[in-house]
Each structure stands twice: as structure tokens, then as C-alpha cells.
Design a protein around this motif. Structure first.
Motif, PDB file in Angstrom:
ATOM      1  N   ARG A  80      -6.330  63.394 -13.209  1.00  0.00           N
ATOM      2  CA  ARG A  80      -5.102  63.719 -12.474  1.00  0.00           C
ATOM      3  C   ARG A  80      -5.164  65.101 -11.829  1.00  0.00           C
ATOM      4  O   ARG A  80      -4.575  65.337 -10.792  1.00  0.00           O
ATOM      5  CB  ARG A  80      -3.904  63.630 -13.413  1.00  0.00           C
ATOM      6  N   ARG A 120      -4.570  69.051 -10.871  1.00  0.00           N
ATOM      7  CA  ARG A 120      -3.367  69.860 -10.655  1.00  0.00           C
ATOM      8  C   ARG A 120      -2.922  70.616 -11.901  1.00  0.00           C
ATOM      9  O   ARG A 120      -1.751  70.911 -12.080  1.00  0.00           O
ATOM     10  CB  ARG A 120      -2.220  69.019 -10.124  1.00  0.00           C
ATOM     11  N   CYS A 157      -3.778  72.490  -6.082  1.00  0.00           N
ATOM     12  CA  CYS A 157      -4.010  71.577  -4.973  1.00  0.00           C
ATOM     13  C   CYS A 157      -3.608  72.248  -3.672  1.00  0.00           C
ATOM     14  O   CYS A 157      -4.222  73.220  -3.269  1.00  0.00           O
ATOM     15  CB  CYS A 157      -3.252  70.268  -5.200  1.00  0.00           C
ATOM     16  N   SER A 210       1.522  72.933  -4.598  1.00  0.00           N
ATOM     17  CA  SER A 210       2.245  72.787  -5.858  1.00  0.00           C
ATOM     18  C   SER A 210       2.231  74.093  -6.645  1.00  0.00           C
ATOM     19  O   SER A 210       1.198  74.496  -7.170  1.00  0.00           O
ATOM     20  CB  SER A 210       1.581  71.709  -6.713  1.00  0.00           C
ATOM     21  N   PHE A 239       0.597  64.972 -11.888  1.00  0.00           N
ATOM     22  CA  PHE A 239       0.415  64.629 -10.479  1.00  0.00           C
ATOM     23  C   PHE A 239       0.695  63.152 -10.236  1.00  0.00           C
ATOM     24  O   PHE A 239       0.235  62.305 -10.977  1.00  0.00           O
ATOM     25  CB  PHE A 239      -1.018  64.989 -10.077  1.00  0.00           C
ATOM     26  N   ASP A 292       7.770  70.430  -4.969  1.00  0.00           N
ATOM     27  CA  ASP A 292       6.319  70.310  -5.044  1.00  0.00           C
ATOM     28  C   ASP A 292       5.669  70.552  -3.692  1.00  0.00           C
ATOM     29  O   ASP A 292       4.474  70.356  -3.535  1.00  0.00           O
ATOM     30  CB  ASP A 292       5.905  68.950  -5.618  1.00  0.00           C
TER      31      ASP A 292
END
Lengths: 247, 741
Positions: free
Chosen positions: B167, B169, B405, B408, B419, B648
Motif C-alpha cells: 500500500r 504512503r 506520494c 498526502s 492508501f 489528501d
């Protein structure tokens, strides 16, 4: 009041200092052979529309943070913006009230009192000089240049800053004699802050064919970078002004 | 030198508190870039070797080599070097530079497919082992997914979900390893265990297990570093060690995980304290300081993960989002620019432009002018920077947050996010019109109601239908995310990254939408023009005839901008109705990466006149060609989207040609700086800046070999242009370049 507007570009950096919103007004009486906006010539056109001063001010005001950050403002261009000088004046006064800098880009082929009437609320004039030679001017733009030059002198007298715009059209305006004459003409005019040399380009040519007008300069190529540099040096030499070459 | 000699003490001495250390010890720098140094000889020679490898990788179709036998963990691979003599900073993911490992814990099938896509056969014993004894994250998720969830995924109303890959982030606070050493961090975690709630409920049991895994990961991190001959159990003594320790911590993360975004955090000012201390003591000069940074950046540019072709379709160009956040302001009013902020950016000159690390400037009106101009100039030269509004984000995250990323934000060491990719809002609008039937496949996916029956689409009717589908989608979306992150924690927990967080952390659950401008324009068409729906032979509305004009997003037209803003607000409010795993806070992004092309491909004709299969706009951008009043109007429309409802991030990509910014470099820098100022003063969130010649891009399509370094920014990240598919390249070119003709 209503203004007939061809289009609006909210992000220009080439029509005066900083980031500028440029309002292209509809209508022009000159017929410059190299014009890249022939679609602005006629007073009425399907693509243009009327704006109230309120509607236009709404758009202009939205640029203020960007103007403030860069010393920018608005520039009326066209077409010939002075054909709608009353509308310009109304907008300029509103802009001045909220601290937005004002400019117009004109051929100055209009009566002197029209210009005089606008100057009190104008921060900068982008003044075209098409051609110093009267006969060549007649041939190139369809009119002599007396009014053009005398209006520049008037603006200078009124102490309004001026940027000269000179389009370098090979075979038409790039004769060193003519360019030197231009430089000598502007040299004593103290309000002229800089001279922009714009190379002729053919990007507007497709518009001519779309409008069904004959394009006389078909076989013309843009001037070379070297030629532009030479002319820049020439103007600097005879005018002592700052000269900027556009792309 | 004792590790902390000369540092101003504070609470950071007794507690793990990197921010306090920074505040007590960093020195703001408001000067210009004239102090910077070019690359050292060692750096140049090393980078030349790496460039050869990078060219070989490109020639081989994007993957140089794969280790298909040995699944990667922190300690799975022995120490390895590019050229030991030339490397100031050491450490590679596998036994060879650019050799990719398989990371099986995210998903076995994905790993197998990824190997096979590049002509490698994964080790059969290894496959058997995982099949028989060790379920992966992907196995866990698909054991629980309902048929409805699978269908939503398949038809592409929700896609790009991290259910078969890492995932990401998550940003480990890698600085902690340099400042405190691993032993101290382990001790901290052990005392956290002692102080924890003794009542054994699912959540406290889970937390205890996680902290236990974190301690193990710290131990492995230490072992990995020992292999290279370094003892990171103690704090770093000098700048070289500070950079090396920090990189080991990061290296552990990218060995353990193949998360979509493996961001770096905010390291410049931290390292600056060590570098300036060494310089003050005469231990190094500017060349050596720059060498440390350049060599770290080289290592970051070599990070690789093995991805499947499907993944590449969504996130093109092999990105890792090694995002480094630079600049911003402190809450005490001092700016957070140091000489090392410049040094990191200077690597783009010393090594040439590249997408990684993903350089992110935290913009504030109060940043020193010198730094603003330096960044603008760098943008014009390289198109590698993105800008995000620190004046907006600081209110939420204080002054020691970083970007994971693309857009975020999260407080370092205290917050993380789950994420969640994104859903397709343009498609959802078609579901509203078609009573939940998918316009491409004809399947019943959303809430079943009759297909729209009137001869003209009425705004109120469409909106009430949209609300029904929106409620359905948001509930489904939250539930999918809960499944994914429960299973990710269970089967592919990022122990080394969480070891560099506090034991109790705040979670965000980050949802996303694609196709905002198309959805807003479609609703605007329905409201202000006359849109006739046209049914096909299946009885599904797949075409529209539009009469009259309508305001379009990107023209600073409140009538449509308000529609877009309301869609965003509605979406997050619907999401918030549904409880999340670990009580995460719902957030929303308007960001697509390159998935706008793929999303568009799977979305039928929309009521705004966009044809079936055409790309959606990237991020929060207006659809290409719809801006009629130039760039400021487009910027102003995007600035109408309220960050409060899209915490986000709201991604906007601005592309232009150099000559449109001014007639000479000085004007161009000043105007770009002013453009950023004006945009961010209106509380806009993010801007990617591309300053490119259209002709260059076109030529690079035909002669990629001539443009190995050509970097452009796409919705939230930078990418080598030549690594995009032709389709994506065309989309970039089609997108508006703000050049007046």
C-alpha cells in the motif's frame, strides 16, 4: 456599458510587465498584411461577444493576486482597442480604484483627443510603430504613419510610460534604414522605457484562409535570430533604449 | 566525536522528538545559491557507471535483472556495491544494482505474473512454500471480498486498489535512526510495551503484536547495516554517518516493502545540522557536503521494485515516489530553508534531471525570495518540482509533516495513512443515469433503479439519482478499504517503517476521486444546456446530444466551479458516514497519477460531450481544450476546491512553454514565482510545473534515445517522458499547453 470582445487571455507575460490579463477587443480599421489576428478586424463577428463592464471587471479582479505578485495588470489589445475607447476608460477607472495597473496596446491610428482623454487613467501604453517610411506604411498597413508618430509624441508629453512594439517583417520593415529612423525618432522621447522587437511569424496564417482573405505574404519566412540581434544592436545604438527580442 | 556534542539540548534528549531537535538546532538560510558546489570527482565517476546501467535497463525493456528465487526481506540479500571505491554512501536492495527482487508478501500471483512479464520464472519451491504455508495480503483480501466488491473492481468504478501490492504512503521517520541509534529506539518500543493497556482485546492484542514486530525489524535493520560494516545501534557521530544511518533505515523499508509510494519525509534540515557542524569544525568542505547529498540521491534513484504490467498501466514510468519535502515555515515564524535544502535540489544540476527523489517544495508566501527564485529557475530548467501550499497544510499538520506520494500530508512519526487509490466519478454519473448499469459491460453494478426515462436530462432528477449511487459507492468503498488494510496489517505489515513511528499513531484513510472535471462539466451541461440521452440497443444510455452552451470547469466560472466543489464535499461527507478500520480519519484526494488515461478508456461517452474511451483529465485539472480564458482562469477554478474537504490533496498540473513565461530568463523566473504566489494565496493546494517545448516532446516520442533524462511532471509525480506508453505520451501532449497563438 458594453464592450465587444474577441477573447480574453488571463495569463500573458508578453504584453507589459508581469502577469497580465489581456482583453482582445473586436474591430480594427488597419489591414496589416502580417496581422496574426485578422479575425478581430470586423466590428461584428460570430466569435466575439459583448461583455458588460461588471462582467469584465469580475474576470479582471480575479487576477489581482497574480498582478500584485508580479507588477502585472491588464492590457487591452485587439483588434484596435481604441475603437472602444469609452469602454476602455470605464474599465480603466474601475481598475485604478482597486489598484490594478492599466495598459493598452494600440496602433495609435486614432484621433489625438481620444488618446488624450484616456491617458489620465493609463499606466502604460504599448505603442506600435509599423513603419517609419510613410509610403511603405501606406502599402503595408493601408494607412500613412503621421497620426501614429504624433500620438506617440503626445503620450510622451503627457508623461505616460511607453513600450514601443516593432514587428520585424522581412522585406517590409527590416530595412536597416527604416529601423534606424525608428530608433532616432524615439531617442529623444524620455517616456519610452523599452522597445520590443517582434519577429514576424506565420502562426496566424491559417486564420486568413479560414476567413477567405488573401494572404499576400505567403512566401515569407520569419527573420533569423541573428538578424533580430543585429537590429536590436542597431536600435540600441541609435536610441539608447532597452531593447527586448520576443520569440 | 560524541554524537550530540555541540547540539542544543531540549526535550529531544530524553524523548524521541526529532522536531524538537530540529527546532533547537537548525539554522535558517536566506541567502542565494552561490555557495553550492558541483559534483565531486567520485560522484561523477559513480554516476557515469550508474547511467550505463540505467541505459542498459531501458534497452532491456525497463527491467535489467530479477532475482526470482529469493523473496526480499530486510536481511535476505548480502551487502552489495556498485563500485566500492566510489561510493560514499553504501547499500543496495539486492546483490546487484537495479536488480529487482520479488516481494511476495503483498501477493504471490502478482509476483509470479510480474516475473513472467519480464521473462523470469519464479522459483517453484518458493511458490510452493507460499501456496502451502504462508497466505499473502492478496490471499487474505480475496478470501473476504464480496462478489459486489470484486465486480466494482473489475468494471473499474473503483480501481488501483492496493490489494495485491504494497500500500505504501507510510513515511518512516528515518531521521530517528541517525539521531538516536537503533538501540535507543528499541528500548523506547520495549517501554511502550510495558506501559500498554493490559486488557487483552482485539485492538490491544494487535498493537502489542505490531510493536513486537517493530522491535524485530529494528534488530534486522541493525544486522543489515552490520553487513556493510556499520554499527547503527548507536547514534550517528558525524554527517557521513547521519546520511548513512538514515539511508540504511530507508533501505530497510524498500527491502521490506514494495509500497506504491515509499516517501522519504523531510530530511534536508535534519542533515543540515550535522553537515554544518562538520563544516564548522573543519571536518568537511562544501564539495564533501554536496558529495554526501549527491551520493544519497544516486542511491535513491536506483531503488527498484518489480511491478506487473497492470500496475504500470496505472502508474507509468516505474515511479517510487521517494518524496522529499523541502522548505515551508516553522510555527514560530522562522522559515525552514537551510543550505541543505539547496544542496538536495542542486543534485538535479549535478546529476541531471530525474523523477526521483520526488522533489516537493512546501510553498509559503514567507519563504525567502532567494529560495523561491532558485526553485522557479530550477522548474524552468528541469520541470522536476512540485509545489504544495505550506500555509494551508501547516494549520493541520504543524511544521514537521511531510508529503507521502504526491499530495498526502502527514505528521512525521505520528501519523500515517491507509492508501485507497480512487474511484471514477465520471462513471458514477453514468451509473446515476443508467440506474446502476455499467455503460460498457451492461452489468448491473450500482443500485438498481430504472434507466433515465425523460427525453431531456433534468438536473434535479440526475442529482437525486447521483445521490443514490454515491451513497452506495461510498459505503462499498469504505468497506473495501477496511478489508484491504486489515489484511495488509495481518500479512504484509510494514514493521520497519512503523518502528520509526510512535507506537500510538493517528491513521488517515485516504480515498480518491478521478474524473472530477468531466463529472462537473457533465452536470453543468445538464443544468445549463439541453442534453438528450440516447439509448443503445441494450437500453443503456451511451450517447448524448447536447444543444446550447454551458460553463466548463477551468474558466473561473462560479456556476460550474461550485458544482465541482459541491461534488467533493458531498463525497467526503458520504464517506464519513461509514466507520473505518482502526478508526482512521477519512480523507479524500483529487489525484489520478497516469490512471486518468486508463480510467477514460473504461468510461463511456459523458453528457459533457467527452467521447467514450477518451482520457479523463489528470487530477483536478480541467479537461484539455476546455479552458477558454487561459491559465489564470484555470488556476482560479482549481483554487475553488476546498482543501478542508480534500485533505489528501488536490493535484493540478500546469504545463507551459518557456516563452509564455516571459521574454528572458529573469522575467520567466519572476513570473513563474508570481504565478505560484497568486495561486497559493487563494489557498490552492498543489501545482506541478512543467516548462517544456512541445516540439521537444514530439521529438522525444520519435527519438527516445536522445532524451534519456527528459523529465515531466504528471498529476503528483515526475516521470521520464520516454518511459510512458505512447498513449500516455499523446495524452500529455494533447493536454493544454498554455501557449498563446
Amino acid at each position: 456599458m458594453l464592450g465587444r470582445i474577441h477573447s480574453i487571455d488571463t495569463f500573458s507575460t508578453l504584453d507589459g510587465p508581469g502577469i497580465r490579463t489581456v482583453i482582445f477587443m473586436q474591430g480594427c480599421f488597419l489591414r496589416c498584411k502580417y496581422c496574426h489576428n485578422p479575425d478581430t478586424w470586423s466590428r461584428e463577428s460570430d466569435h466575439s461577444r459583448d461583455y458588460t463592464s461588471e462582467a469584465l471587471m469580475h474576470i479582471i479582479t480575479r487576477g489581482k493576486p497574480y498582478f500584485d505578485a508580479t507588477g502585472g495588470g491588464i492590457t487591452f489589445s485587439g483588434g484596435e482597442p481604441l475603437l472602444q475607447h469609452q469602454f476602455l476608460k470605464e474599465i480603466f477607472i474601475l481598475c485604478r480604484e482597486i489598484g490594478i495597473s492599466t495598459a493598452f496596446d494600440s496602433s495609435l491610428y486614432v484621433s489625438t483627443n481620444i488618446i488624450d482623454n484616456l491617458l489620465s487613467c493609463t499606466d502604460l501604453v504599448l505603442a506600435d510603430i509599423k513603419q517609419m517610411d510613410r509610403a511603405k506604411s501606406q502599402e503595408l498597413v493601408g494607412s500613412g504613419n503621421e497620426l501614429n508618430l504624433s500620438n506617440i509624441e503626445l503620450i510622451n508629453q503627457r508623461r505616460v510610460p511607453i513600450w514601443i512594439r516593432y514587428v520585424v517583417v522581412p522585406g517590409w520593415t527590416d530595412d536597416r534604414k527604416d529601423v534606424e529612423a525608428m530608433a532616432r525618432f524615439i531617442a529623444p522621447l524620455t517616456c519610452i522605457e523599452r522597445v520590443d522587437l517582434l519577429p514576424y511569424h506565420a502562426l496566424g496564417r491559417h486564420k486568413w484562409s479560414m476567413l477567405g482573405i488573401k494572404y499576400d505574404l505567403k512566401d515569407l519566412h520569419p527573420p533569423s535570430r541573428e538578424q533580430m540581434m543585429e537590429l536590436k544592436l542597431l536600435v540600441e545604438k541609435h536610441s539608447s533604449k532597452q531593447v527586448v527580442i520576443h520569440e | 566525536m560524541p554524537a550530540w556534542a555541540g547540539f542544543q539540548p531540549g526535550p529531544w534528549v530524553d524523548n524521541i522528538d526529532v522536531r524538537d531537535f530540529l527546532q533547537k538546532n537548525y539554522r535558517p538560510y536566506a541567502g542565494d545559491s552561490s555557495f553550492l558546489s558541483g559534483p565531486s570527482d567520485k560522484t561523477s565517476r559513480l554516476w557515469n557507471k550508474c547511467q550505463e546501467l540505467l541505459r542498459a535497463e531501458y534497452r532491456k525493456g525497463g527491467v535489467l535483472d530479477v532475482d526470482a528465487r529469493n523473496p526480499i526481506t530486510i536481511t535476505s540479500h548480502p551487502p552489495a556495491y556498485i563500485d566500492r571505491e566510489l561510493e560514499t554512501i553504501v547499500g543496495l536492495q539486492t546483490d546487484q544494482p537495479l536488480k529487482r527482487a520479488i516481494n511476495v508478501f503483498g501477493g504471490l500471483n502478482t509476483s509470479i505474473k510480474a516475473c513472467q512479464a519480464y521473462g523470469y520464472e519464479p522459483d517453484t519451491q518458493m511458490i510452493d512454500f507460499f501456496r502451502k504455508y504462508r497466505p499473502t495480503h492478496n490471499d487474505g483480501v480475496f478470501a473476504v471480498y464480496t462478489p459486489e466488491m470484486k465486480m466494482a473492481r473489475r468494471v473499474g468504478i473503483i480501481t488501483g486498489l492496493p490489494d495485491s501490492y504494497g500500500r505504501g504512503r507510510i513515511i518512516g521517520d528515518y531521521r530517528r535512526v541517525s539521531l538516536y541509534g537503533v538501540d535507543r529506539l528499541k528500548a523506547g518500543k520495549k517501554s511502550d510495551l510495558i506501559l500498554m493497556d493490559k486488557k487483552m482485546e482485539p485492538s490491544s492484542i494487535q498493537l502489542r503484536e505490531e510493536v513486537f514486530c517493530q522491535i524485530e525489524a529494528l534488530q534486522k535493520m541493525k544486522e543489515m547495516a552490520e553487513g556493510y560494516g556499520f554499527n547503527i545501534s548507536r547514534p550517528a557521530d558525524n554527517a557521513l554517518e547521519a546520511v548513512q544511518w538514515l539511508y540504511f533505515a530507508y533501505l530497510a523499508a524498500v527491502k521490506e516493502q514494495n509500497g506504491a509510494a515509499m516517501s522519504l519525509g523531510r530530511i534536508a534540515n535534519f542533515l543540515d545540522i550535522y553537515i554544518e557542524r562538520d563544516i564548522a569544525q573543519g571536518l568537511m568542505g562544501e564539495i564533501e557536503a554536496q558529495e554526501l547529498i549527491d551520493q544519497l540521491v544516486i542511491k535513491l534513484r536506483l531503488v527498484r521494485h518489480l511491478r506487473s504490467p497492470e500496475y504500470n498501466e496505472l502508474f507509468a514510468g516505474d515511479p517510487n515516489w521517494i518524496t522529499e519535502s523541502l522548505g515551508g515555515m516553522g510555527t514560530d515564524g522562522r522559515h525552514l530553508v537551510t543550505r541543505t535544502s539547496y544542496r538536495i535540489l542542486n543534485s538535479l544540476y549535478n546529476l541531471g534531471p530525474a523523477p526521483e527523489p520526488n522533489m516537493t517544495v512546501l510553498w509559503s508566501e514567507n519563504l525567502p525570495d532567494n529560495f523561491k527564485y532558485f526553485c522557479s529557475d530550477l522548474s524552468i530548467n528541469t520541470s522536476t518540482l512540485q509545489y504544495e501550499n505550506d500555509d494551508v497544510m501547516r494549520r493541520y499538520y504543524g511544521d514537521d509533516y511531510a508529503i507521502a506520494c504526491c499530495v498526502s500530508a502527514m505528521k512525521l512519526g505520528q501519523e500515517t495513512q491507509f492508501f485507497g487509490a480512487r474511484c471514477n466519478l465520471a462513471k458514477l454519473l453514468l451509473y446515476a443515469i443508467n440506474g446502476g448499469r455499467d455503460e460498457m459491460t451492461g452489468e448491473q453494478v450500482g443500485v438498481e433503479i430504472p434507466v433515465y426515462e425523460g427525453s431531456i436530462l433534468e438536473y434535479d432528477e440526475v442529482m437525486s439519482r447521483l445521490k443514490i449511487q454515491l451513497e452506495w459507492l461510498c459505503e462499498l468503498y469504505v468497506n473495501i478499504m477496511n478489508v484491504i488494510h486489515y489484511m495488509h496489517d495481518k500479512y504484509a505489515y510494514e514493521a520497519s517503517q512503523f518502528a520509526l513511528h510512535d507506537s500510538t499513531i493517528h491513521h488517515y484513510m485516504a480515498f480518491g476521486i478521478a474524473g472530477l472535471s468531466v463529472a462537473a462539466d457533465s452536470l453543468s451541461a445538464i443544468k445549463y444546456a439541453q442534453v438528450k440521452p440516447l439509448q443503445d440497443e441494450r437500453g443503456i444510455i451511451t450517447d448524448f446530444s447536447i444543444e446550447g452552451d454551458f460553463p466548463k470547469f477551468g474558466n473561473d466560472e462560479p456556476r460550474v466551479d461550485r458544482i465541482a466543489a459541491a461534488l467533493v464535499e458531498d463525497f467526503i461527507n458520504h464517506l464519513k458516514k461509514h466507520p473505518t478500520y482502526k478508526n482512521a480519519e477519512h480523507t479524500l484526494s483529487i489525484l489520478t497519477i497516469t490512471s486518468n488515461v486508463m480510467y477514460g478508456k473504461h468510461t463511456g461517452t459523458t453528457p459533457d460531450g467527452r467521447q467514450s474511451g477518451q482520457p479523463l483529465a489528470p487530477g483536478a485539472n480541467p479537461l484539455h481544450g476546455r479552458e477558454e480564458h487561459g491559465a489564470l482562469a484555470a488556476l482560479n477554478s482549481v483554487a475553488q476546491l476546498d482543501y478542508r474537504h480534500a485533505r489528501d490533496g488536490i493535484s493540478f498540473t500546469f504545463s507551459t512553454v518557456p516563452s509564455a513565461l516571459g521574454v528572458n530568463r529573469e522575467e520567466q523566473v519572476s513570473n513563474l514565482t508570481g504565478l505560484l504566489s497568486g495561486y497559493f494565496m487563494q489557498n490552492a493546494h498543489h501545482m506541478n510545473v512543467n516548462v517544456l517545448n512541445l516540439e521537444t516532446l514530439k521529438e522525444a516520442m520519435d527519438h527516445p534515445e536522445k532524451y534519456p533524462d527528459l523529465t515531466i511532471r504528471i498529476s503528483g509525480y515526475a516521470v521520464h517522458f520516454i518511459k510512458l506508453t505512447r498513449e500516455q505520451q499523446e495524452e500529455v501532449i494533447m493536454r493544454t499547453f498554455f501557449k498563446r497563438m
